[in-house]
Design an enzyme around this catalytic site. Structure first.
Site, PDB file in Angstrom:
ATOM      1  CB  CYS A 207       6.975  15.886 -29.642  1.00  0.00           C
ATOM      2  SG  CYS A 207       6.338  17.455 -28.454  1.00  0.00           S
TER       3      CYS A 207
ATOM      4  NE  ARG B  57       5.271  11.132 -32.008  1.00  0.00           N
ATOM      5  CZ  ARG B  57       5.770   8.931 -31.352  1.00  0.00           C
ATOM      6  NH1 ARG B  57       5.942   7.974 -31.291  1.00  0.00           N
ATOM      7  NH2 ARG B  57       5.860   9.817 -30.067  1.00  0.00           N
TER       8      ARG B  57
ATOM      9  CD1 TRP C 232      -0.150  17.762 -30.695  1.00  0.00           C
ATOM     10  CD2 TRP C 232       0.149  18.262 -29.121  1.00  0.00           C
ATOM     11  NE1 TRP C 232      -1.239  17.759 -29.921  1.00  0.00           N
ATOM     12  CE2 TRP C 232      -0.708  17.607 -28.642  1.00  0.00           C
ATOM     13  CE3 TRP C 232       0.634  17.828 -27.533  1.00  0.00           C
ATOM     14  CZ2 TRP C 232      -1.466  17.615 -28.019  1.00  0.00           C
ATOM     15  CZ3 TRP C 232      -0.413  17.917 -26.806  1.00  0.00           C
ATOM     16  CH2 TRP C 232      -1.664  17.828 -26.755  1.00  0.00           C
TER      17      TRP C 232
ATOM     18  CG  ASN D 287       9.675  13.494 -28.446  1.00  0.00           C
ATOM     19  OD1 ASN D 287       9.968  14.406 -28.662  1.00  0.00           O
ATOM     20  ND2 ASN D 287       9.611  12.561 -28.454  1.00  0.00           N
ATOM     21  N   GLY D 288       9.280  15.541 -24.526  1.00  0.00           N
ATOM     22  CA  GLY D 288       8.236  15.810 -22.794  1.00  0.00           C
ATOM     23  C   GLY D 288       8.096  16.481 -22.226  1.00  0.00           C
TER      24      GLY D 288
ATOM     25  CD  GLU E  43     -12.322   0.551 -30.362  1.00  0.00           C
ATOM     26  OE1 GLU E  43     -12.453   1.590 -29.084  1.00  0.00           O
ATOM     27  OE2 GLU E  43     -11.594   1.230 -31.329  1.00  0.00           O
TER      28      GLU E  43
ATOM     29  CE  LYS F 220     -10.359   3.620 -33.723  1.00  0.00           C
ATOM     30  NZ  LYS F 220     -10.848   2.763 -32.368  1.00  0.00           N
TER      31      LYS F 220
ATOM     32  CD  GLU G 269      -9.945   8.014 -32.657  1.00  0.00           C
ATOM     33  OE1 GLU G 269     -10.058   6.655 -32.215  1.00  0.00           O
ATOM     34  OE2 GLU G 269      -9.417   8.293 -32.035  1.00  0.00           O
TER      35      GLU G 269
ATOM     36  CG  HIS H  62     -33.241   4.696 -16.129  1.00  0.00           C
ATOM     37  ND1 HIS H  62     -33.231   5.007 -14.961  1.00  0.00           N
ATOM     38  CD2 HIS H  62     -32.385   3.490 -16.178  1.00  0.00           C
ATOM     39  CE1 HIS H  62     -33.845   3.115 -14.915  1.00  0.00           C
ATOM     40  NE2 HIS H  62     -33.335   2.492 -15.696  1.00  0.00           N
TER      41      HIS H  62
ATOM     42  CE  LYS I 193      -1.168   4.471 -33.389  1.00  0.00           C
ATOM     43  NZ  LYS I 193      -2.894   4.282 -33.498  1.00  0.00           N
TER      44      LYS I 193
HETATM   45  O1  M6R Z   1      -0.921   3.327 -27.284  1.00  0.00           O
HETATM   46  P1  M6R Z   1      -2.975   3.263 -26.190  1.00  0.00           P
HETATM   47  O2  M6R Z   1      -2.956   1.881 -26.737  1.00  0.00           O
HETATM   48  O3  M6R Z   1      -1.801   2.766 -24.902  1.00  0.00           O
HETATM   49  O4  M6R Z   1      -3.120   4.278 -26.665  1.00  0.00           O
HETATM   50  C1  M6R Z   1      -4.219   4.740 -26.128  1.00  0.00           C
HETATM   51  C2  M6R Z   1      -5.616   5.477 -26.471  1.00  0.00           C
HETATM   52  O5  M6R Z   1      -4.564   6.387 -26.693  1.00  0.00           O
HETATM   53  C3  M6R Z   1      -5.751   5.028 -28.157  1.00  0.00           C
HETATM   54  O6  M6R Z   1      -6.247   3.553 -28.058  1.00  0.00           O
HETATM   55  C4  M6R Z   1      -6.996   5.997 -28.532  1.00  0.00           C
HETATM   56  O7  M6R Z   1      -7.612   5.759 -27.199  1.00  0.00           O
HETATM   57  C5  M6R Z   1      -6.855   6.059 -29.513  1.00  0.00           C
HETATM   58  N1  M6R Z   1      -6.085   6.693 -31.223  1.00  0.00           N
HETATM   59  C6  M6R Z   1      -8.413   4.971 -30.362  1.00  0.00           C
HETATM   60  O8  M6R Z   1      -8.215   5.270 -31.592  1.00  0.00           O
END
Ligand code: M6R
Length: 612
Positions: free
Chosen positions: A2, A27, A80, A106-107, A484, A488, A491, A507, A607
């Site tokens: 949110c 976000r 959200w 928010n929250g 990583e 990527k 997502e 294994h 985000k």
């Molecule tokens: O803001 P942060 O670095 O704490 O966020 C952690 C993860 O949510 C963030 O790295 C997420 O995995 C990314 N969307 C990956 O691209």
């Protein structure tokens, strides 16, 4: 997740608010809404779906014609869904039954059912399924018709859970109240106008003079003045911080997506992060000596990509400092009983500085007496404010949900930290230290060279764009890069992928390899090159198509015999992840582009993950 924005000033509040929530679109959200104060009443519009839907309705409504020359106030929100499905009625702002109070939140209000029950007893009717609606109802029920601030203070003292709020009252068209507990809220100071937002991205184009509300603080805006209070009504003195982001802005600057813009900004992000911290060829990080003194164990704790930075750094951390280094997911760390004490250094890595699990892990570490160091991109965020020490990554504003430049800047900080600590504990000779610093300074150029492979990676993505499953394999530091790369890819593409330690394939997982399975193998670590090569042969024997991201020097002497090769320059092992990640990011980006995915705002993702 949110997003909250608020405006107070003589400008066009509606225009500001709609533009500002658009800047928070990245976000993730499913509905949006806006409320302004005018003609002694709250004017409200809320819509399920994209902000463009809200915009259209606002454009045809006379309610939102803003008067010139008077103080205009307004609040807006992107929701959200948590409590109640995405719908017009569940969208924020929530207005009390009398129509006097409007709230964006928010929250999560944990005691909302209890509060709802007691308000219902007093004949209050609720329209939505949200927890937020109890807030506007409660403020209204505690409002004596005179003291808006007191009604808000009395309300927040009854709420349990997390809440960032912006509140309007139709009796005070020149006033907004903002509240923060366990969810970020930032004030921006403009030219005769002020802003409220849950994320600086909302107003960074207007002002860089900001002030973050700390836990249990209230900001009371009246006209162009703002006062701060705690939840007991004590007035507080707060300082204005200037955010000095040299790079990054909230516009795409000609790029099709923020993600590509941010990928291309990586050399600069690394340079901005490293350069100010190298003085006379030495790494200089203020106030760190005390923190690293007498440390006998290091925990690196984070989520998602930030966790992968820890996973990549662990190898060199342990090897070069001789200190046991454990990398843990914040969501796991916070609920176990890790063996930490005052001799442990807990490093929390976070782009946003607001990730709920990372923040909880930080608090738990402090409670247990550990020393804490935060590596954070967002200035003054909760994690940055609460840690004993903070090292900022100067990556600038990152908008795309998939992190790229913040990841690279985080890696750069880790390299500096490894060198700094290993020199403090006497584990590195002066000559080798100097060599490393030289390499560190040339890292942005190497990353730039990697980015020049853009077209090659595009061609590869085009060739393999119909694959529906990808494996990433590697050993050691390359395995960290695999994780990583796989995240990527997942997502952005919405497809299955898996990162596997190459030696583990046999294994069990190798049973999934069949004719045409795409395997991206990473072999940048010279020492493990032949080992991973054997694993490539194993998957090839079962029909896999292989893209190898491999050490350039090794490639001169070995014919890899794979389908595609991406060479990686031979930089020190510690820094290899910074180069390896570039083709991985580009591949994920182009693959998603060619498959028509929502690149900057992938489905279901946010985000900044401010709930656990
Ligand atoms: O803001 P942060 O670095 O704490 O966020 C952690 C993860 O949510 C963030 O790295 C997420 O995995 C990314 N969307 C990956 O691209």
């Amino acid at each position: 997740m949110c997003g909250i924005v608020g405006y107070i000033g003589k400008g066009n509040s509606v225009e500001f608010l709609l533009n500002a929530i658009e800047k928070l679109e990245y976000r993730g959200y499913d509905s949006s809404g806006i409320a302004i104060c005018g003609d002694d009443k709250i004017k409200l519009m809320k819509k399920k779906g994209r902000i463009s839907v809200l915009r259209k309705s606002v454009a045809v409504s006379k309610d939102f014609d803003v008067k010139k020359g008077v103080v205009n106030t307004g609040i807006a929100h992107t929701r959200w869904a948590t409590h109640g499905k995405p719908s017009d009625v569940n969208a924020h702002p929530h207005v009390s039954q009398s129509g006097k109070i409007a709230v964006v939140h928010n929250g999560i209000i944990e005691n909302y059912l209890e509060l709802k029950k007691s308000l219902r007893r007093r004949k209050v009717k609720f329209l939505s399924q949200t927890d937020t609606e109890v807030i506007s109802a409660l403020i209204d029920s505690l409002y004596d018709g005179k003291d808006f601030l007191k009604a808000v203070r009395d309300t927040v003292n009854l709420l349990e859970g997390s809440f960032a709020l912006a509140i309007l009252c139709s009796d005070f068209p020149d006033t907004i109240i903002a509240v923060k507990k366990d969810s970020p809220l930032i004030i921006g100071f403009g030219d005769e106008e002020n802003y409220i937002a849950s994320d600086v991205a909302a107003f960074v184009d207007k002002t860089k003079d900001i002030c973050r509300l700390e836990e249990c603080e209230i900001a009371y805006f009246k006209g162009d003045k703002v006062k701060f209070y705690d939840f007991n009504g004590k007035e507080l003195d707060k300082k204005v911080t200037h955010i000095d982001w040299k790079i990054g802005s909230s516009t795409k600057e000609g790029f099709e997506h923020f993600m590509m813009k941010e990928i291309m900004e990586q050399p600069e992000a690394i340079k901005e992060t490293i350069a100010p911290r190298i003085v006379d060829n030495k790494i200089s990080i203020k106030n760190l000596d005390e923190l690293v003194e007498s440390v006998n164990k290091i925990y690196i704790v984070a989520c998602g990509s930030s966790y992968h930075v820890g996973a990549a750094a662990k190898y060199s951390f342990e090897k070069m400092t001789g200190i046991t280094t454990i990398v843990d997911l914040a969501s796991e760390f916070r609920y176990r009983i890790p063996a930490i004490d005052e001799k442990t250094l807990v490093i929390i890595i976070s782009q946003s500085g607001e990730t709920a699990d990372s923040l909880a892990a930080l608090r738990e570490s402090k409670r247990r007496g550990a020393k804490t160091l935060a590596i954070v991109n967002v200035v003054g965020s909760s994690i940055a404010s609460e840690a004993d020490h903070v090292i900022y990554t100067w990556a600038g504003l990152e908008i795309a949900v998939a992190t790229t430049k913040a990841y690279s800047a985080q890696l750069a900080v880790m390299y500096m930290l490894i060198l700094y600590i290993s020199s403090r504990v006497g584990k590195i000779s002066d000559d080798i230290y100097r060599e490393y610093v030289k390499h560190l300074l040339s890292l942005p150029d190497f990353v730039q060279k990697m980015l020049e492979m853009k077209e090659k990676i595009y061609d590869m993505a085009k060739k393999y764009k119909d694959k529906d499953n990808v494996f990433f394999i590697g050993r050691g530091v390359d395995y960290a890069s695999c994780r990583e790369g796989s995240l990527k890819f997942k997502e952005l593409s919405y497809l299955h992928s898996e990162a596997y330690a190459a030696g583990e394939l046999k294994h069990g997982t190798i049973s999934l390899i069949e004719q045409g399975t795409l395997v991206i193998a990473i072999l940048t670590d010279k020492k493990l090159f032949e080992k991973t090569l054997s694993n490539i042969r194993e998957v090839q024997a079962r029909g896999a198509t292989v893209i190898a991201i491999a050490n350039e020097e090794k490639l001169n002497s070995v014919d890899l015999e794979v389908d595609e090769v991406v060479p990686i320059p031979n930089v020190p092992k510690m820094m290899l992840p910074s180069l390896t990640v570039i083709p991985l990011q580009l591949f994920a980006y182009y693959f998603a582009l060619l498959n028509d995915r929502d690149i900057d705002k992938p489905r279901n993702l946010a985000k900044s993950v401010t709930v656990e």
